[in-house]
Design an enzyme around this catalytic site. Structure first.
Site, PDB file in Angstrom:
ATOM      1  N   ASN A 112       6.501   3.561   8.441  1.00 45.36           N
ATOM      2  CA  ASN A 112       5.157   3.748   7.880  1.00 45.36           C
ATOM      3  C   ASN A 112       4.160   3.256   8.917  1.00 45.36           C
ATOM      4  O   ASN A 112       3.980   2.057   9.087  1.00 45.36           O
ATOM      5  CB  ASN A 112       5.056   2.935   6.576  1.00 45.36           C
ATOM      6  CG  ASN A 112       3.660   2.948   5.992  1.00 45.36           C
ATOM      7  OD1 ASN A 112       2.806   3.729   6.412  1.00 45.36           O
ATOM      8  ND2 ASN A 112       3.431   2.078   5.018  1.00 45.36           N
ATOM      9  N   TRP A 113       3.535   4.203   9.602  1.00 48.27           N
ATOM     10  CA  TRP A 113       2.632   3.823  10.695  1.00 48.27           C
ATOM     11  C   TRP A 113       1.295   3.285  10.187  1.00 48.27           C
ATOM     12  O   TRP A 113       0.507   2.780  10.962  1.00 48.27           O
ATOM     13  CB  TRP A 113       2.393   5.028  11.617  1.00 48.27           C
ATOM     14  CG  TRP A 113       3.561   5.418  12.465  1.00 48.27           C
ATOM     15  CD1 TRP A 113       4.849   4.936  12.395  1.00 48.27           C
ATOM     16  CD2 TRP A 113       3.559   6.380  13.524  1.00 48.27           C
ATOM     17  NE1 TRP A 113       5.628   5.533  13.351  1.00 48.27           N
ATOM     18  CE2 TRP A 113       4.866   6.436  14.063  1.00 48.27           C
ATOM     19  CE3 TRP A 113       2.585   7.214  14.072  1.00 48.27           C
ATOM     20  CZ2 TRP A 113       5.210   7.280  15.116  1.00 48.27           C
ATOM     21  CZ3 TRP A 113       2.928   8.061  15.126  1.00 48.27           C
ATOM     22  CH2 TRP A 113       4.229   8.087  15.642  1.00 48.27           C
ATOM     23  N   LYS A 114       1.021   3.470   8.893  1.00 53.29           N
ATOM     24  CA  LYS A 114      -0.258   3.035   8.311  1.00 53.29           C
ATOM     25  C   LYS A 114      -1.421   3.613   9.130  1.00 53.29           C
ATOM     26  O   LYS A 114      -1.270   4.682   9.724  1.00 53.29           O
ATOM     27  CB  LYS A 114      -0.294   1.509   8.218  1.00 53.29           C
ATOM     28  CG  LYS A 114       0.970   0.955   7.534  1.00 53.29           C
ATOM     29  CD  LYS A 114       0.870  -0.484   7.165  1.00 53.29           C
ATOM     30  CE  LYS A 114       2.160  -0.906   6.476  1.00 53.29           C
ATOM     31  NZ  LYS A 114       2.140  -2.295   6.025  1.00 53.29           N
ATOM     32  N   HIS A 122       2.218   2.823  -2.262  1.00 51.75           N
ATOM     33  CA  HIS A 122       2.297   1.668  -1.362  1.00 51.75           C
ATOM     34  C   HIS A 122       1.352   0.567  -1.856  1.00 51.75           C
ATOM     35  O   HIS A 122       0.268   0.849  -2.364  1.00 51.75           O
ATOM     36  CB  HIS A 122       1.946   2.081   0.071  1.00 51.75           C
ATOM     37  CG  HIS A 122       2.267   1.013   1.054  1.00 51.75           C
ATOM     38  ND1 HIS A 122       1.435  -0.059   1.256  1.00 51.75           N
ATOM     39  CD2 HIS A 122       3.343   0.807   1.844  1.00 51.75           C
ATOM     40  CE1 HIS A 122       1.998  -0.873   2.149  1.00 51.75           C
ATOM     41  NE2 HIS A 122       3.159  -0.363   2.508  1.00 51.75           N
ATOM     42  N   GLU A 167      -0.640  -1.287  -0.405  1.00 48.68           N
ATOM     43  CA  GLU A 167      -2.005  -1.242   0.148  1.00 48.68           C
ATOM     44  C   GLU A 167      -2.840  -0.196  -0.589  1.00 48.68           C
ATOM     45  O   GLU A 167      -4.049  -0.366  -0.747  1.00 48.68           O
ATOM     46  CB  GLU A 167      -1.939  -0.969   1.665  1.00 48.68           C
ATOM     47  CG  GLU A 167      -1.422  -2.198   2.405  1.00 48.68           C
ATOM     48  CD  GLU A 167      -0.621  -1.910   3.665  1.00 48.68           C
ATOM     49  OE1 GLU A 167      -0.705  -0.786   4.204  1.00 48.68           O
ATOM     50  OE2 GLU A 167       0.111  -2.821   4.106  1.00 48.68           O
ATOM     51  N   GLU A 192       9.081  -3.221  -2.155  1.00 49.57           N
ATOM     52  CA  GLU A 192       8.350  -3.950  -1.121  1.00 49.57           C
ATOM     53  C   GLU A 192       7.601  -5.121  -1.748  1.00 49.57           C
ATOM     54  O   GLU A 192       6.490  -4.943  -2.265  1.00 49.57           O
ATOM     55  CB  GLU A 192       7.355  -3.022  -0.426  1.00 49.57           C
ATOM     56  CG  GLU A 192       8.008  -1.854   0.268  1.00 49.57           C
ATOM     57  CD  GLU A 192       7.101  -1.283   1.353  1.00 49.57           C
ATOM     58  OE1 GLU A 192       7.507  -1.304   2.514  1.00 49.57           O
ATOM     59  OE2 GLU A 192       5.983  -0.860   1.024  1.00 49.57           O
ATOM     60  N   GLY A 234       3.881  -7.311   6.206  1.00 45.87           N
ATOM     61  CA  GLY A 234       3.012  -7.662   7.326  1.00 45.87           C
ATOM     62  C   GLY A 234       2.797  -9.154   7.505  1.00 45.87           C
ATOM     63  O   GLY A 234       1.958  -9.587   8.291  1.00 45.87           O
ATOM     64  N   SER A 253       8.417  -6.753   6.470  1.00 43.90           N
ATOM     65  CA  SER A 253       8.802  -7.512   7.662  1.00 43.90           C
ATOM     66  C   SER A 253      10.263  -7.302   8.084  1.00 43.90           C
ATOM     67  O   SER A 253      10.915  -8.235   8.543  1.00 43.90           O
ATOM     68  CB  SER A 253       8.486  -9.003   7.476  1.00 43.90           C
ATOM     69  OG  SER A 253       7.097  -9.186   7.243  1.00 43.90           O
ATOM     70  N   GLY A 280       7.032  -1.114   8.558  1.00 44.83           N
ATOM     71  CA  GLY A 280       5.640  -1.025   8.999  1.00 44.83           C
ATOM     72  C   GLY A 280       5.531  -1.399  10.467  1.00 44.83           C
ATOM     73  O   GLY A 280       5.814  -0.600  11.361  1.00 44.83           O
ATOM     74  N   GLY A 281       5.139  -2.637  10.734  1.00 45.47           N
ATOM     75  CA  GLY A 281       4.862  -3.104  12.102  1.00 45.47           C
ATOM     76  C   GLY A 281       5.927  -2.721  13.118  1.00 45.47           C
ATOM     77  O   GLY A 281       5.608  -2.220  14.207  1.00 45.47           O
TER      78      GLY A 281
END
Ligand code: PGA
Length: 249
Positions: A9-11, A94, A96, A166, A172, A212, A233-234
């Site tokens: 997930n590149w966000k 998600h 966010e 999640e 994150g 994470s 993500g990251g």
């Protein structure tokens, strides 16, 4: 047998040239595991990403979509529009989106319906906040997020649904749920599905863990019996790290 899946997930990261660079680095990597691999760039880069990856084993998926087919919804993108640029899978719910864009279970149920009506697959995300875990309410929260957004569906719909647990406190933050915490929750999620739809349906649904996940912890998390992959993500923004996770199975 349910599938192993690792989705990046590149966000809201990577403009067009960064997207092209990262994709060319991803294309140099080799998948040595049995995991299905996906990346989710921003809307504006879905088409170039799809063009670059259509003959590869990496699927390009979307991070969100609207429930309507078209119309006066400024700034939104529909399932048919995603399909027109080669996208067949969408991430919905998600944390966010829930937190910053006020997406509710009720709204997400409509988005899930729209995606399924368009023959798309859904990666449906959910998870508790830190205060809810501290209060011992994580199963209650997760159980209701799943029931509210998905339990109006027929059992057959779950062929097209991937779940992603999640915990919000692990996204994150560098803090990961322990492999045991992930396994406990994933087993609870599978039991929740089994209670509603039967064990056969529940056994076929892939349940991903997100929060994470890194090369250093992926293998241990993925070794748990009810963890079928990860939403990353990251660590998905670096080709080497992402593929270390993909190949951790
Ligand atoms: P993270 O994000 O890997 O950076 O914690 C996971 C996610 O939000 O999907």
């Amino acid at each position: 047998m349910r599938k192993h899946i690792v989705a990046g997930n590149w966000k809201m990261n990577n403009d067009l040239s960064m997207t092209e660079t990262l994709i060319s680095e991803l294309k140099k990597q080799t998948i040595t595991s049995d995991a299905e691999v996906m990346i989710a760039p921003v809307f504006t880069n879905l088409w170039p990403a799809y063009q670059a990856l259509k003959d590869s084993d990496i699927e390009v998926v979307a991070q969100n979509m609207h429930f309507a087919e078209s119309g006066a919804y400024t700034g939104e993108v529909s399932a048919t529009m995603l399909k027109s640029v080669g996208v067949k899978t969408v991430i919905l719910g998600h944390s966010e989106r829930r937190e910053y864009f006020n997406e509710t279970d009720e709204l997400l149920a409509k988005k899930v319906d729209a995606a399924l009506a368009n023959d798309m697959r859904v990666i449906f995300c959910f998870g508790e906040e830190l205060a809810e875990r501290k209060a011992g309410k994580e199963q209650e929260v997760v159980g209701s997020q799943i029931a509210n957004a998905l339990f109006h569906l027929d059992a057959s719909a779950f062929k097209h649904i991937i779940l992603a647990y999640e915990p919000v406190w692990a996204i994150g933050t560098g803090e990961t749920a322990s492999p045991e915490q992930a396994q406990d929750m994933h087993a609870f999620i599978r039991k929740t599905l089994a209670d509603k739809y039967g064990a056969e349906v529940a056994d076929e649904v892939s349940i991903l863990y997100g929060g994470s996940v890194k090369p250093a912890n992926a293998q241990e998390i993925f070794s748990k019996p009810d963890v079928d992959g990860g939403l990353i993500g990251g660590a998905s923004l670096k080709a080497d790290d992402f593929f270390a996770i993909v190949n951790a199975f």
